[in-house]
Design an enzyme around this catalytic site. Structure first.
Site, PDB file in Angstrom:
ATOM      1  N   ASP A 193       0.834  -1.212   0.000  1.00  0.00           N
ATOM      2  CA  ASP A 193       0.000   0.000   0.000  1.00  0.00           C
ATOM      3  C   ASP A 193       0.866   1.259   0.000  1.00  0.00           C
ATOM      4  OD1 ASP A 193      -2.366   1.393  -0.036  1.00  0.00           O
ATOM      5  OD2 ASP A 193      -2.734   1.215   2.120  1.00  0.00           O
ATOM      6  N   HIS A 220       2.590   3.262  -8.965  1.00  0.00           N
ATOM      7  CA  HIS A 220       2.364   1.830  -9.238  1.00  0.00           C
ATOM      8  C   HIS A 220       3.550   1.228  -9.985  1.00  0.00           C
ATOM      9  CE1 HIS A 220      -1.554   2.244  -7.592  1.00  0.00           C
ATOM     10  NE2 HIS A 220      -2.075   2.917  -8.602  1.00  0.00           N
ATOM     11  N   LEU A 242      10.442 -20.578  -4.654  1.00  0.00           N
ATOM     12  CA  LEU A 242       9.444 -19.698  -4.035  1.00  0.00           C
ATOM     13  C   LEU A 242       8.106 -19.774  -4.780  1.00  0.00           C
ATOM     14  CD1 LEU A 242       8.817 -17.193  -2.100  1.00  0.00           C
ATOM     15  CD2 LEU A 242       9.406 -15.776  -4.081  1.00  0.00           C
TER      16      LEU A 242
HETATM   17  C1  IPE Z   1      -5.579  -2.656  -0.342  1.00  0.00           C
HETATM   18  O1  IPE Z   1      -5.210  -1.330  -0.432  1.00  0.00           O
HETATM   19  C2  IPE Z   1      -5.517  -3.299  -1.704  1.00  0.00           C
HETATM   20  C3  IPE Z   1      -4.184  -3.471  -2.270  1.00  0.00           C
HETATM   21  C4  IPE Z   1      -3.051  -3.181  -1.678  1.00  0.00           C
HETATM   22  C5  IPE Z   1      -4.157  -4.030  -3.594  1.00  0.00           C
HETATM   23  P1  IPE Z   1      -6.272  -0.159  -0.609  1.00  0.00           P
HETATM   24  O2  IPE Z   1      -5.484   1.099  -0.713  1.00  0.00           O
HETATM   25  O3  IPE Z   1      -7.197  -0.470  -1.721  1.00  0.00           O
HETATM   26  O4  IPE Z   1      -7.075  -0.236   0.756  1.00  0.00           O
HETATM   27  P2  IPE Z   1      -7.909   0.873   1.530  1.00  0.00           P
HETATM   28  O5  IPE Z   1      -8.895   1.439   0.568  1.00  0.00           O
HETATM   29  O6  IPE Z   1      -6.942   1.912   1.990  1.00  0.00           O
HETATM   30  O7  IPE Z   1      -8.534   0.155   2.678  1.00  0.00           O
HETATM   31  C1  IPE Z   2      -1.496   0.263  -3.369  1.00  0.00           C
HETATM   32  O1  IPE Z   2      -1.269   1.629  -3.410  1.00  0.00           O
HETATM   33  C2  IPE Z   2      -1.730  -0.330  -4.733  1.00  0.00           C
HETATM   34  C3  IPE Z   2      -3.130  -0.674  -5.021  1.00  0.00           C
HETATM   35  C4  IPE Z   2      -4.116  -0.621  -4.187  1.00  0.00           C
HETATM   36  C5  IPE Z   2      -3.418  -1.108  -6.367  1.00  0.00           C
HETATM   37  P1  IPE Z   2      -2.466   2.660  -3.446  1.00  0.00           P
HETATM   38  O2  IPE Z   2      -2.832   2.909  -4.876  1.00  0.00           O
HETATM   39  O3  IPE Z   2      -3.593   2.215  -2.596  1.00  0.00           O
HETATM   40  O4  IPE Z   2      -1.789   3.951  -2.846  1.00  0.00           O
HETATM   41  P2  IPE Z   2      -2.421   4.947  -1.781  1.00  0.00           P
HETATM   42  O5  IPE Z   2      -2.897   4.123  -0.635  1.00  0.00           O
HETATM   43  O6  IPE Z   2      -3.532   5.665  -2.469  1.00  0.00           O
HETATM   44  O7  IPE Z   2      -1.279   5.851  -1.413  1.00  0.00           O
HETATM   45 MG    MG Z   3      -4.050   2.433  -0.638  1.00  0.00          MG
END
Ligand code: IPE
Ligand code: IPE
Ligand code: MG
Length: 253
Positions: free
Chosen positions: A28, A45, A139
């Site tokens: 995240d 990303h 792995l």
């Molecule tokens: C969880 O992260 C999903 C992934 C890391 C793919 P999100 O960014 O979507 O989760 P919330 O919305 O903060 O709970």
């Molecule tokens: C995690 O990073 C990747 C996915 C959920 C696909 P985020 O895109 O949720 O990044 P933040 O949380 O908005 O910073």
């Molecule tokens: Mg996120």
């Protein structure tokens, strides 16, 4: 710092440092990483994919046997369509650029999640990657893509209900083990440790059933900044945990 700790672990992960058999990662903070640098979220990303590559290497180096990464949740469909399609393309690009190296490193790839809503070419790509790496013995990289824990449990319950209605199973024979076998992860042990980057402290629908006794470690850095020192700090935190599974633990107190 990383090499100091690495020296302490080797050989054989040496005194006191435990390595989980199965590590789950909620990757995240890509968007926040990008925003803090005045970049578009999508660049976060892209950078996140590099962190994933690195983390696969750490897992191989330190002896993690299963790595499950949360890469797209069933709730991530609520994001702007451009971001969703960028993430989908990133999966394709990752396979195109990395499959060779993953094969060389004996990595077996599993992609878990709902196939509903995925375009047929993407489904073919997923099937192809799984088939090509099926006999690899190193792995196991489990990519949770279009994955939601509740949807997974609901799908498993539906399948068992269909089996019961068709007379293939007796409802009274349904157990935790048989429900577990109906999940996407039937052939994968439960995660020992789940980490989440970016400071958020929630599961966001990741491996709900399987995480019943996982240790949880939350780290402040955003996923693109997660490096070998972060990885080793997480292993140190995990090593200090006492897993009791409802019992009294080693000290009996
Ligand atoms: C969880 O992260 C999903 C992934 C890391 C793919 P999100 O960014 O979507 O989760 P919330 O919305 O903060 O709970
Ligand atoms: C995690 O990073 C990747 C996915 C959920 C696909 P985020 O895109 O949720 O990044 P933040 O949380 O908005 O910073
Ligand atoms: Mg996120």
């Amino acid at each position: 710092m990383a090499s100091e700790i690495a020296a302490k672990i080797s050989p054989g992960h040496g005194p006191g440092l435990r390595v989980p058999v199965h590590l789950g990662v909620i990757m995240d903070g890509n968007g926040r990483w990008a925003k803090a640098r005045g970049k578009r979220r999508t660049e976060g990303h892209v950078q996140g994919v590099q962190s994933l590559r690195n983390t696969v290497e750490y897992c191989i180096r330190y002896g993690v046997q299963y790595l499950t990464v949360f890469s797209f949740s069933s709730e991530n469909w609520t994001r702007p369509p451009e971001e969703v399609s960028f993430i989908f393309n990133l999966l394709r690009r990752f396979v195109a650029s990395d499959l060779h190296r993953l094969m060389r490193n004996n990595v077996k790839i599993r992609i878990v999640g709902s196939r509903a809503g995925l375009e047929p070419p993407l489904i073919r790509l997923i099937d192809d990657v799984e088939a090509k790496t099926r006999t690899n013995t190193g792995l196991v990289l489990v990519v949770a893509f279009n994955y939601g824990g509740r949807a997974e449990i609901a799908e498993a319950a539906r399948r068992l209900a269909e089996d019961a209605v068709a007379g293939r199973i007796d409802p009274s024979s349904i157990t935790e083990a048989s429900l577990g076998r109906a999940l996407y992860t039937s052939d994968i042990p439960d995660p020992d440790l789940i980490i989440r980057t970016s400071g958020e402290q929630r599961l966001s629908n990741f491996l709900l059933w399987q995480s019943a006794y996982a240790e949880l470690v939350f780290v402040p850095e955003n996923w693109p900044d997660f490096d070998e020192s972060s990885f080793l700090r997480v292993l140190e935190a995990y090593s200090l945990r006492e897993r009791r599974y409802g019992g009294l633990g080693a000290t009996g107190s």
